[in-house]
Design a protein around this motif. Structure first.
Motif, short mmCIF file in Angstrom:
data_model
loop_
_atom_site.label_atom_id
_atom_site.label_comp_id
_atom_site.label_asym_id
_atom_site.label_seq_id
_atom_site.Cartn_x
_atom_site.Cartn_y
_atom_site.Cartn_z
N PHE A 39 0.85 -1.19 0.00
CA PHE A 39 0.00 0.00 0.00
C PHE A 39 0.89 1.24 0.00
O PHE A 39 1.88 1.31 0.73
N ALA A 40 0.52 2.24 -0.79
CA ALA A 40 1.23 3.52 -0.74
C ALA A 40 0.26 4.62 -1.15
O ALA A 40 -0.65 4.39 -1.97
N PRO A 41 0.43 5.82 -0.57
CA PRO A 41 -0.42 6.95 -0.97
C PRO A 41 -0.21 7.25 -2.45
O PRO A 41 0.87 7.03 -3.00
N CYS A 42 -1.26 7.78 -3.08
CA CYS A 42 -1.14 8.09 -4.51
C CYS A 42 -1.83 9.42 -4.80
O CYS A 42 -3.05 9.53 -4.67
N GLY A 43 -1.03 10.42 -5.16
CA GLY A 43 -1.55 11.70 -5.63
C GLY A 43 -1.17 11.82 -7.10
O GLY A 43 -1.97 11.61 -8.00
N GLY A 44 0.12 12.09 -7.34
CA GLY A 44 0.64 12.06 -8.71
C GLY A 44 1.24 10.73 -9.09
O GLY A 44 1.34 10.40 -10.26
N GLY A 45 1.67 9.94 -8.08
CA GLY A 45 2.13 8.58 -8.35
C GLY A 45 3.55 8.24 -7.95
O GLY A 45 3.93 7.07 -7.97
N SER A 46 4.37 9.24 -7.56
CA SER A 46 5.78 8.91 -7.28
C SER A 46 5.94 8.14 -5.98
O SER A 46 6.82 7.27 -5.86
N ASN A 47 5.13 8.44 -4.98
CA ASN A 47 5.16 7.73 -3.70
C ASN A 47 4.80 6.26 -3.92
O ASN A 47 5.54 5.35 -3.53
N PHE A 48 3.69 6.06 -4.61
CA PHE A 48 3.24 4.69 -4.90
C PHE A 48 4.22 3.97 -5.82
O PHE A 48 4.64 2.83 -5.54
N GLY A 49 4.60 4.61 -6.93
CA GLY A 49 5.50 3.96 -7.88
C GLY A 49 6.85 3.63 -7.26
O GLY A 49 7.42 2.57 -7.52
N GLY A 50 7.36 4.54 -6.41
CA GLY A 50 8.65 4.30 -5.78
C GLY A 50 8.66 3.08 -4.90
O GLY A 50 9.63 2.31 -4.88
N ALA A 51 7.57 2.87 -4.16
CA ALA A 51 7.48 1.71 -3.27
C ALA A 51 7.09 0.44 -4.01
O ALA A 51 7.61 -0.64 -3.74
N ALA A 52 6.16 0.56 -4.97
CA ALA A 52 5.54 -0.63 -5.56
C ALA A 52 6.20 -1.12 -6.84
O ALA A 52 6.21 -2.33 -7.11
N PHE A 53 6.74 -0.22 -7.66
CA PHE A 53 7.22 -0.65 -8.98
C PHE A 53 8.34 -1.69 -8.92
O PHE A 53 8.34 -2.62 -9.75
N PRO A 54 9.31 -1.61 -8.00
CA PRO A 54 10.30 -2.68 -7.96
C PRO A 54 9.68 -4.05 -7.68
O PRO A 54 10.23 -5.08 -8.11
N PHE A 55 8.55 -4.08 -6.99
CA PHE A 55 7.85 -5.35 -6.77
C PHE A 55 7.03 -5.74 -8.00
O PHE A 55 6.71 -6.91 -8.19
#
Length: 450
Positions: A259-275
């Motif tokens: 789970f990660a906050p998502c406004g523009g997407g960098s918070n979410f993408g930074g945490a989730a994309f490597p997975f």
């Protein structure tokens, strides 16, 4: 005692950023110019250095992190991964809960991971000044700090409602040498036009972006820096997930849900994309973007080409959007008050490879207080969104008896957001569910493409 912190040595700071484009089943749709035709790199040279434009357009899986950037990362990276034993006990859940704590950075949030990189590349290109926007102030603080480190002057257009709500973030920016203006301002044509139409305009990220882009495009010594949304910004943030993967190996565990906050997407993408790289290779992991119900871009927006800013100065991107002139309510999670979403996040969500949920403001503060009373850290309002969704899942595990492993990104501390907590405790905070008719009206003004 059971292990609580999972730490990496400074030598284990990632040497490369991960580019999710390499593992996407379909190539990203191109950005479009005012004529509705795809643009090339040259269209972005007025506001970005070529090194960042190349990263924006790249499909390479791994992009090297410059040594000077890694040296500065050492001030706070690797950030710790925590097992939330006390929160698990407070909830009575069989789920295991982990969180990555990005609040250990000097600016108090994850945003410095990209501001340092952007400042480095701009300085290398001979740029002397950066114009940027900020919502709640985390990005403005991060860019001010990075500018100081690389000898760049920084001007920040801060969304007016947050300019009033978050005075100490403004003070932080000024401490690091930045100029800060409430947006809409009288400094740009975009700002003056917005104030002429509505002198009480509370501002939005879309409008602040218009001001910063206009400022940057008007001066040869100035470039623009964006704190989220764009591919290169999310690329820089992947140090979060890359470190987390190493830390989960140390823990002998792996998340079932992220789970990660998502406004523009960098918070979410930074945490989730490597997975996502593991998911693309067949691993069963669920990636959940958590957004505010008052600005429900993924969950209630429209997948279409739209401008990234209110004044239509940016290229058009294919993304989930609420309309470039959407004016969200003045919620305290100012970093999530953006009308659109990253094109990469949007495409993967559209292809049903990611999930999204929207949560109400009061529920997020309730979750943040629950977390703080168990784990001790007071989270930023943006981070509370991920905490709320994670707690909801942990309670579902309590009902079902499933011992899932849950992971969320604690993207920043809330030490400069205590006025928001005061409002919560005094009962002054309220929930905003944005009216469907207002969303429809904004969507009707989307650009006509194709």
């Amino acid at each position: 005692m059971p292990q609580t912190k999972f730490l990496l040595d400074e030598s284990e700071i990632p040497t490369h950023w991960y580019n999710v484009v390499a593992d996407m089943p379909n190539r990203p749709a191109p950005p479009l110019g005012p004529d509705g035709k795809p643009i090339g790199p040259e269209a972005l040279t007025a506001i970005f250095p070529m090194s960042l434009i190349e990263q924006e357009m790249s499909a390479e899986r791994w992009i090297p992190i410059p040594e000077k950037v890694r040296e500065i990362y050492q001030l706070w990276r690797p950030s710790p991964l925590f097992r939330a034993h006390r929160l698990e006990a407070a909830l009575g859940t069989p789920a295991k809960i982990y969180y990555k704590y990005e609040g250990v950075s000097p600016a108090g949030s994850h945003k410095v991971n990209t501001s340092v990189a952007q400042a480095y590349y701009n300085a290398e290109a001979g740029i002397k000044r950066i114009a940027t926007e900020t919502g709640a102030g985390q990005w403005g603080c991060s860019m001010a700090l990075a500018g100081q480190m690389f000898g760049l002057d920084v001007r920040v257009y801060m969304v007016k409602v947050s300019y009033g709500q978050k005075p100490y973030r403004r003070s932080m920016m000024q401490t690091w040498g930045a100029e800060v203006f409430a947006s809409p301002s009288m400094e740009t044509h975009s700002g003056r036009a917005a104030l002429a139409e509505d002198p009480d305009n509370p501002g939005s990220l879309g409008l602040a972006i218009s001001e910063a882009v206009e400022d940057a495009a008007s001066r040869a010594d100035t470039n623009y820096a964006l704190g989220s949304v764009l591919n290169h910004v999310i690329l820089h943030q992947t140090v979060i997930g890359l470190e987390a993967k190493k830390q989960f190996e140390k823990a002998g565990d792996y998340p079932d849900m992220i789970f990660a906050p998502c406004g523009g997407g960098s918070n979410f993408g930074g945490a989730a994309f490597p997975f996502f790289a593991d998911k693309a290779a067949g691993k069963n992991v669920r990636l959940v973007a958590v957004e505010p119900a008052s600005c429900p871009t993924l969950t209630r927006g429209h997948y279409a080409y739209d401008f990234g800013d209110t004044a239509k100065l940016t290229p058009m991107m294919l993304m989930y959007t609420l309309g470039h002139d959407f004016m969200p309510p003045g919620i305290h999670a100012g970093g999530l008050r953006y009308h659109g979403d990253s094109a990469l996040v949007s495409q993967l969500y559209h292809e049903k490879l990611l999930e999204a949920v929207a949560v109400h403001q009061l529920a997020t503060f309730k979750a943040g207080v629950t977390f703080a009373r168990a784990e001790g850290i007071i989270p930023a309002p943006e981070s509370n969104h991920a905490i709320a969704a994670c707690i909801d899942e942990a309670l579902r595990c309590k009902e079902s008896g499933e011992p899932k492993t849950l992971f969320f990104n604690l993207s920043g501390h809330g030490h400069f957001d205590m006025a928001a907590y005061d409002s919560y405790f005094s009962g002054k905070l309220e929930d905003f569910a944005y009216p469907e008719e207002a969303i429809k009206a904004a969507l009707e003004r989307l650009p006509k493409v194709g």
